[in-house]
Scaffold this motif. Structure first.
Motif: not given
Ligand code: GAP
Length: 526
Positions: A436-444, A467-476, A485-491, A499-502
């Protein structure tokens, strides 16, 4: 290799066994990501080798078998490596990995007896008014630089003894210590541990099977062995499998399981260990069948399979064992070699073993190991083609081929380093990370958790909201996850719920629906 070993430890792929007690040489533990990767390699092999073929069946035989099995197979008498001890340091070496050379120096004059560096080893007249004197010996363990190392040590010895003259080599490439004379050479060859001569023993045969006792008695009659290969299970159970009536020649019996070898020098991380896992298949063919054609077909099958799990073709090569080095019963062995960081080494052996193993078991057990030929109305012992590979060696190969360090730009255009494991989706321990793009947005978070729950019914997936989305990508990237797969506001805001597929390797991003995501996984993870 150091970077790969460090990554394996840092991210939980592989740990030294019993590390809190200082580890045990030649034994390893697979951590949370390592077991997933290993299981995926095993599953791919099992599916392709057994389930997706009509001519191969599976087997799981016991690790400890009747001791007669290993007499019949020749392992009790012949499963040995030549071993050399250093009496001073207590180190042990495989004799065929310990190289040596006498250091001969050519001079215009014969060296006076009292000045001979090795007393009694007189100078030899080599013609043209020249004399050759052996001033000592050098030794080096097998490596990419064995010859250079020997020459450097020879020059060093000449300098230390202040011996004038030209170095003369008695052989073009260095010899291993099995070719050394126990009286003339071995007492003068320096131990690699101490650098001094006098402590190495002549080579002796060392049986690599681990012994154990079966039952309460600890006498010779109770001795058995941990199996050094899975193959014998297929030969010993050959009749039982045939008698179940599910198979007709040509057919194969396949097995995956642990094998144990008390290797003298386990090395190169998990490449040569003392406890490892094998995937072996015995393909039984008619005694009159074209074994050469069948052998070639299996070599190609194995090569293609390695490509299907993502090993690059450029890293693979074939090595045909020279005829004169084959066991007397063997018709031919070809190894698929892999370019590891420490050199080109055997990955998968494909051997044409004739009918040796079945005949040996028939002889030792008294139970005929034959098949009835309807055409000729005669009984015969089938011949066999044996592709045998180690799971750990494949795992090391995919780690070595997939590991890369790159410089990439972050969101703000700053250049940073990324470590990436380019693992094929078939074997990657985690197939998709759900973020989820942001962890403090319950809808995401709600949408992300729902997708995660749905995906994990079928695939190994990872949920990460920290953590920041870039850091999460690096961990993976570092653990080889092919997609995030990122769940963002467009979702949640736009119709169609995309979803955003990276993508890990290209780092490109695109929008994708849930149905397309499942279709992508279905196609790539099989
Ligand atoms: N039944 C035939 C056989 O066992 P092998 O060449 O001794 O043949 C087959 O072993 C494969 O098992 C090797 O090609 C290698 O992949 C793996 N293997 C053998 N010894 C190993 C060890 N000490 N550590 C890890 N893998 C090993």
């Amino acid at each position: 290799m150091d970077n790969i070993v460090a990554l394996c430890k840092r991210r939980g792929f592989i740990f030294p066994s019993s590390e809190i007690y200082g580890g045990l040489n030649g034994f390893f533990d697979y951590g949370p990501l390592g077991v997933e990767l290993k299981k995926n390699i095993r599953d791919c092999w099992w599916n392709d080798m057994v389930r997706r073929r009509d001519d191969i069946v599976g087997l799981e035989s016991s690790i400890i078998m009747h001791p007669k099995v290993w007499e019949a197979s020749g392992h009790v008498a012949g499963f040995t490596d030549p071993l050399v001890d250093c009496k001073e340091s207590k180190q042990r070496y495989r004799a065929d990995q310990l190289f040596w050379e006498p250091v001969n120096v050519e001079t215009d004059e014969r060296t006076p007896l009292e000045k001979l560096p090795i007393p009694g080893r007189e100078s030899l007249d080599v013609g043209n008014g020249k004399w050759s004197t052996t001033i000592g010996y050098v030794s080096a363990l097998e490596s990419e630089r064995t010859n250079e190392e020997l020459r450097e040590k020879a020059l060093e010895l000449k300098r230390k003894l202040a011996f004038k003259g030209e170095l003369r080599w008695s052989s073009i490439t260095a010899r291993d210590i099995t070719a050394a004379d126990p009286v003339r050479d071995i007492p003068h060859i320096p131990s690699p541990a101490t650098g001094k001569p006098g402590s190495l023993t002549p080579p002796r045969s060392f049986n690599m099977m681990f012994e154990t006792y079966v039952g309460a008695l600890r006498d010779d009659s109770a001795i058995s062995y941990l199996r050094p290969e899975t193959a014998q299970g297929m030969f010993v159970d050959f009749k039982s499998v045939v008698d179940t009536g599910r198979v007709k020649l040509p057919f194969g019996i396949a097995q995956i399981g642990k094998s144990f070898r008390n290797e003298i020098t386990p090395r190169n991380f998990i490449f040569r260990s003392r406890e490892f896992e094998q995937m072996e298949m015995e393909y039984f063919i008619h005694e009159d069948a074209d074994w050469d054609k069948c052998h070639k077909e299996w070599i190609e099958w194995c090569r293609q399979w390695l490509l299907s799990i993502g090993l690059p073709e450029s890293h693979l090569s074939l090595y045909a064992h020279p005829k004169e080095k084959l066991a007397f019963y063997s018709k031919g062995t070809v190894d698929i070699m892999f370019k590891y960081p420490f050199g080109v080494q055997e990955l998968w052996g494909i051997a044409a073993r004739g009918n040796y193993d079945l005949e040996q078991h028939a002889k030792f057990s008294g139970v005929p190991q034959v098949i009835f030929d309807e055409a000729t109305k005669k009984k015969f012992t089938p011949h066999v083609i044996e592709p045998a590979v180690g799971v750990d060696r494949i795992l090391l190969a995919v780690l070595c081929a997939g590991y890369a360090e790159e410089e990439v730009k972050d969101d703000k255009g700053n250049v940073e380093k990324r470590t990436v494991l380019r693992l094929n989706p078939r074997i990657a321990p985690v197939k998709v990370a759900v973020l989820p793009l942001l962890k403090n947005k319950p809808e995401l978070v709600a949408v992300a958790q729902k997708l995660h729950a749905k995906l994990k019914r079928k695939y190994a997936v990872f949920y990460d909201e920290g953590g920041a989305i870039g850091r999460r990508y690096r961990r993976q990237d570092e653990i080889g996850t092919p997609w995030c797969v990122t769940i963002d506001f467009e979702t949640i805001e736009k119709p169609g719920a995309t979803f955003t597929l990276r993508e890990r390797d290209s780092m490109q991003q695109k929008r994708i629906t849930e149905a397309d995501l499942f279709a992508l996984l279905e196609e790539q993870v099989y």
